[in-house]
Design a protein around this motif. Structure first.
Motif, short mmCIF file in Angstrom:
data_model
loop_
_atom_site.label_atom_id
_atom_site.label_comp_id
_atom_site.label_asym_id
_atom_site.label_seq_id
_atom_site.Cartn_x
_atom_site.Cartn_y
_atom_site.Cartn_z
N THR A 1 -0.22 0.61 10.08
CA THR A 1 -1.29 0.31 11.04
C THR A 1 -1.91 -1.05 10.76
OG1 THR A 1 -1.75 2.65 11.17
CG2 THR A 1 -3.45 1.17 12.02
N LEU A 2 -2.14 -1.29 9.47
CA LEU A 2 -2.72 -2.58 9.10
C LEU A 2 -1.78 -3.72 9.51
CD1 LEU A 2 -4.91 -4.19 7.69
CD2 LEU A 2 -3.76 -3.77 5.50
N ASP B 1 0.13 4.17 0.87
CA ASP B 1 -0.10 5.01 2.03
C ASP B 1 0.62 4.35 3.21
OD1 ASP B 1 -1.00 6.29 4.28
OD2 ASP B 1 -3.13 6.17 3.77
N ASP C 1 0.87 -1.18 0.00
CA ASP C 1 0.00 0.00 0.00
C ASP C 1 0.90 1.22 0.00
OD1 ASP C 1 -1.83 2.01 0.41
OD2 ASP C 1 -2.92 0.98 2.01
N VAL D 1 -7.19 -4.73 -2.59
CA VAL D 1 -7.96 -3.71 -1.89
C VAL D 1 -7.97 -2.48 -2.78
CG1 VAL D 1 -8.16 -2.33 0.21
CG2 VAL D 1 -7.13 -4.61 0.29
N TYR E 1 -11.69 -3.95 8.49
CA TYR E 1 -10.73 -4.94 8.97
C TYR E 1 -11.37 -6.32 9.17
CZ TYR E 1 -6.96 -7.18 11.50
OH TYR E 1 -5.97 -8.05 11.86
N ARG F 1 1.41 5.09 6.27
CA ARG F 1 0.86 5.03 7.63
C ARG F 1 -0.23 3.97 7.73
NH1 ARG F 1 -0.87 11.02 8.59
NH2 ARG F 1 -1.77 10.45 6.59
N SER F 2 -1.08 3.93 6.68
CA SER F 2 -2.14 2.92 6.71
C SER F 2 -1.54 1.52 6.65
CB SER F 2 -3.08 3.10 5.52
OG SER F 2 -3.79 4.29 5.66
N ASN G 1 0.40 -3.72 11.90
CA ASN G 1 0.35 -3.86 13.36
C ASN G 1 -0.82 -4.72 13.80
OD1 ASN G 1 2.60 -2.42 13.97
ND2 ASN G 1 1.52 -0.46 14.25
N MET G 2 -1.97 -4.41 13.22
CA MET G 2 -3.17 -5.14 13.63
C MET G 2 -3.05 -6.61 13.26
SD MET G 2 -6.03 -2.28 12.63
CE MET G 2 -7.46 -2.99 13.40
N LYS H 1 -12.30 -0.26 -0.96
CA LYS H 1 -11.92 0.76 0.00
C LYS H 1 -13.14 1.59 0.37
CE LYS H 1 -7.11 1.62 -1.24
NZ LYS H 1 -6.16 2.63 -1.74
N PRO H 2 -13.31 2.08 1.55
CA PRO H 2 -12.43 1.88 2.70
C PRO H 2 -12.53 0.45 3.24
CG PRO H 2 -14.36 3.15 3.33
CD PRO H 2 -14.43 2.97 1.86
N LEU H 3 -11.36 -0.10 3.56
CA LEU H 3 -11.29 -1.50 3.98
C LEU H 3 -11.85 -1.68 5.39
CD1 LEU H 3 -10.15 -4.35 3.45
CD2 LEU H 3 -8.03 -3.58 4.52
#
Lengths: 527, 122
Positions: free
Chosen positions: B20-21, B14, B12, B84, B108, B16-17, B23-24, B104-106
């Motif tokens: 974060t993704l 982006d 991706d 995505v 989770y 930052r996204s 991390n999750m 999008k928006p995805l």
């Protein structure tokens, strides 16, 4: 020779006697349960034929005619064939002249009915079939003989009236008459009381009426639709106006409305006091309306495609981070308020995402993929899909399908979307009625026309707020939560199929009427 | 293959996204590598260990999601691909067999469900 004598002579000629009458009366009860079906199948078949279908003014008339045919079938097998009986038969012949049905259809229609009745008689009374069918043939031939003679007489009277008008009705010079007859414009002359004295070929072609019917009639009341009568009457009454323009809606024989712009001149020639030269703008107006809408769509489409991506990307980031935030809050045993706040952000993001998706659907739809599709199955499926939410809202869903299924080249999933959109709107429109304890009905109707299929979604709710609300325009909405795109998408899908959609609404009955061509036009790009 | 130790490559632009993704996903037990453009995703696919699932954006700088997917399949014809995108119809048309497409928006939860489906292949 009067009717009674003529019929008596014919009956003798074909040997139609009391025994025949009894035989027919004997099978009436056996066949009566099928009358409604025969009438429906008969008119469904008629819908496939352009010249025959062209005389119908609409579904209401067809329903009436269907009922008349049932009555006629009962009469035919009634066993009493007296003078009163044949007066009615005669009226059927005259009625066909009045509605303008070509004579050949009366002949061939009879053959359809004959075969069906014969089949039923053979099937249900095999032991008496031979005699009964013979009686049936005689009765039907008598019927046809009387009807056709009445048709012929009525037609001959019309032709005679017309000849008289053409010979001495006008004081115009021969060359002028020729010119007036050549133009496609409507040329009408009226006398001082507003009665028609001149009615040219152009006026006949546009209105569907012959001059032999129109001459002597009041122009305004016999040709102009009610809603535009007053405007025309007012200017015609004003003697000070010598030359002026006025628009009105002309109502044709088949009940269609035409937009006609009149150029009116007060010029006295013989018994004519006012000349009206009319131009039929209907097609031009429809085209202008369509191109206005598609220009708007093209502009919106370009904008949409660019914006959607730009909006979805940041929404994606926002959504992911909210999900992460929610998870972290939950793990840290945060308060319910904080969790709810995060949840609200997530919901709002989803709402925005839905709007973007709907907007894209409307502005940049996928090209339609036509496949031969059973419309009956499509309607049944859509009605089934809407039924759960309809029954929750105390709304009954009715399917009104033709006797024979209709197959058309359409994009099934798109047309389903159209039906669902309209049905959902209908269910919502009924909410004020049903929430106060009333009940509502949404009807899915499918009918055949010569080259197209007619789909109707009808509800018995309070009707649309105004006559000329731009309901098919993007972003027009009356619902607090609406995006204003539902009907715009519906309109777009229908016009992408080269179909038409219109609405007819009053308190207690709103009908969305869609026509779809049975065969798709040659491939076309939709960008 | 145990889905809990499977390696996911997230692509991706982006950053930052993507982070974060990742991390999750890691919190949920997956191994995750991240690439923030098409070229570096392809570069990552040339190295071992080969990821067991590819989660990629469609529009990317320096080679798009289709190019990345095609390359991934050239390395492992069976690799599950989750795309995505803001253009779900485009993504589905251009690859055969079609990838799993998420709009999008995805959400989770949708991604988790899709991973659970493909993660248990034998």
């Amino acid at each position: 020779m009067d009717l009674h004598k003529r019929v008596a002579e014919l009956r003798q000629y074909v040997d139609f006697g009391e025994a025949d009458a009894r035989r027919l009366a004997d099978v009436r009860e056996l066949l009566a349960p099928d009358f409604a079906r025969i009438a429906q199948e008969f008119y469904d078949k008629t819908r496939e034929h352009e010249d025959a279908h062209a005389v119908f003014t609409g579904e209401d008339q067809i329903a009436r005619l269907q009922r008349s045919m049932q009555t006629w079938l009962g009469r035919l097998l009634g066993g009493t064939y007296d003078a009163a009986y044949y007066v009615q038969t005669q009226q059927i012949g005259e009625m066909h002249v009045r509605i303008g049905l070509p004579q050949r259809y009366m002949f061939t229609a009879m053959s359809r009915i004959r075969l069906e009745l014969e089949r039923l008689i053979t099937e249900r009374t095999p032991e008496r079939a031979k005699e009964t069918n013979a009686a049936l043939h005689k009765a039907l031939d008598l019927e046809l003989a009387v009807m056709l003679e009445a048709y012929h007489d009525a037609m001959a009277a019309r032709v005679e009236r017309r000849r008289a008008i053409d010979q001495n009705g006008s004081e115009l010079a021969q060359a002028d008459v020729a010119a007036i007859e050549l133009t496609h414009e409507l040329v009408v002359g009226i006398d001082e009381s507003g009665l028609v004295r001149l009615f040219n070929a152009g006026a006949e072609a546009t209105s569907g009426y012959g001059r032999e019917e129109m001459i002597g009639q009041n122009l305004v009341t016999s040709l102009v639709a009610e809603e535009s009568r007053e405007a025309l009457e007012r200017v015609l009454a004003d003697e000070a106006l010598k030359r002026f323009r006025v628009d009105s809606l002309v109502k044709t024989r088949a009940g269609k409305l035409r937009d006609v712009g009149w150029d009116v001149a007060r010029t006295r020639i013989g018994n004519i006091h006012v000349f009206l030269i009319g131009h039929d703008y209907t097609e031009e107006r429809t085209l202008a309306e369509r191109s206005r809408r598609s220009e708007k769509l093209a502009a919106v489409g370009t904008l949409a495609a660019g914006l959607a991506h730009e909006i979805r990307n940041p929404l994606n980031g926002a959504q992911l981070h909210v999900a992460y935030l929610e998870r972290t809050l939950r793990r840290a045993n945060a308060s319910a308020e904080m969790l709810e706040a995060a949840g609200v952000i997530g919901e709002e993001i989803k709402r925005l995402a839905t709007l973007v998706t709907e907007f894209l659907d409307f502005a940049r739809p996928n090209p339609i993929e036509r496949k031969p599709t059973s419309l009956g199955a499509l309607v049944t499926r859509a009605a089934g899909l809407i039924e759960p939410e309809a029954s929750l809202a105390h709304v009954r869903v009715v399917r009104d399908l033709p006797s024979k299924d209709i197959e058309a080249d359409v994009d099934g999933s798109k047309i389903e979307q159209v039906l669902l959109n309209l049905a959902r709107n209908a269910v919502e429109a009924l909410a004020p009625v049903t929430s106060s304890g009333g009940s509502g009905v949404v009807t899915f109707r499918l009918r055949r026309q010569p080259k197209s299929a007619l789909l109707e979604i009808e509800d018995d709710g309070p009707g649309l707020p105004g006559d000329d609300a731009p309901i098919f325009d993007a972003f027009y909405t009356t619902k607090p939560q609406g995006t204003g795109l539902g009907l715009a998408i519906t309109h777009r899908i229908v016009t992408d199929h080269d179909g038409t959609i219109e609405v007819d609404s009053r308190a207690g009955r709103t009908v969305f009427r869609i026509t779809l061509p049975l065969r798709g036009a040659p491939e076309r790009s939709h960008d | 293959m145990d889905p809990r130790t499977a390696l996911i490559l997230v692509v991706d632009d982006d950053a930052r996204s993507a982070r974060t993704l990742a991390n999750m996903l890691r919190e949920d037990g997956w191994d995750v590598d991240v690439a923030i453009d098409g070229a570096s995703a392809i570069a990552r696919l040339t190295r071992k260990p080969m990821p067991s699932v590819l989660v990629t954006d469609l529009r990317l700088p320096n080679a798009d999601g289709i190019a990345v997917s095609t390359f991934a399949r050239s390395r492992d014809a069976e690799i599950p691909i989750i795309m995505v995108t803001g253009y779900p119809h485009l993504a589905a048309q251009k690859l055969s067999p079609e990838p799993i497409v998420l709009t999008k928006p995805l959400d989770y939860a949708d991604l988790s469900a899709a991973l659970a489906r493909v993660g248990v292949r034998s």
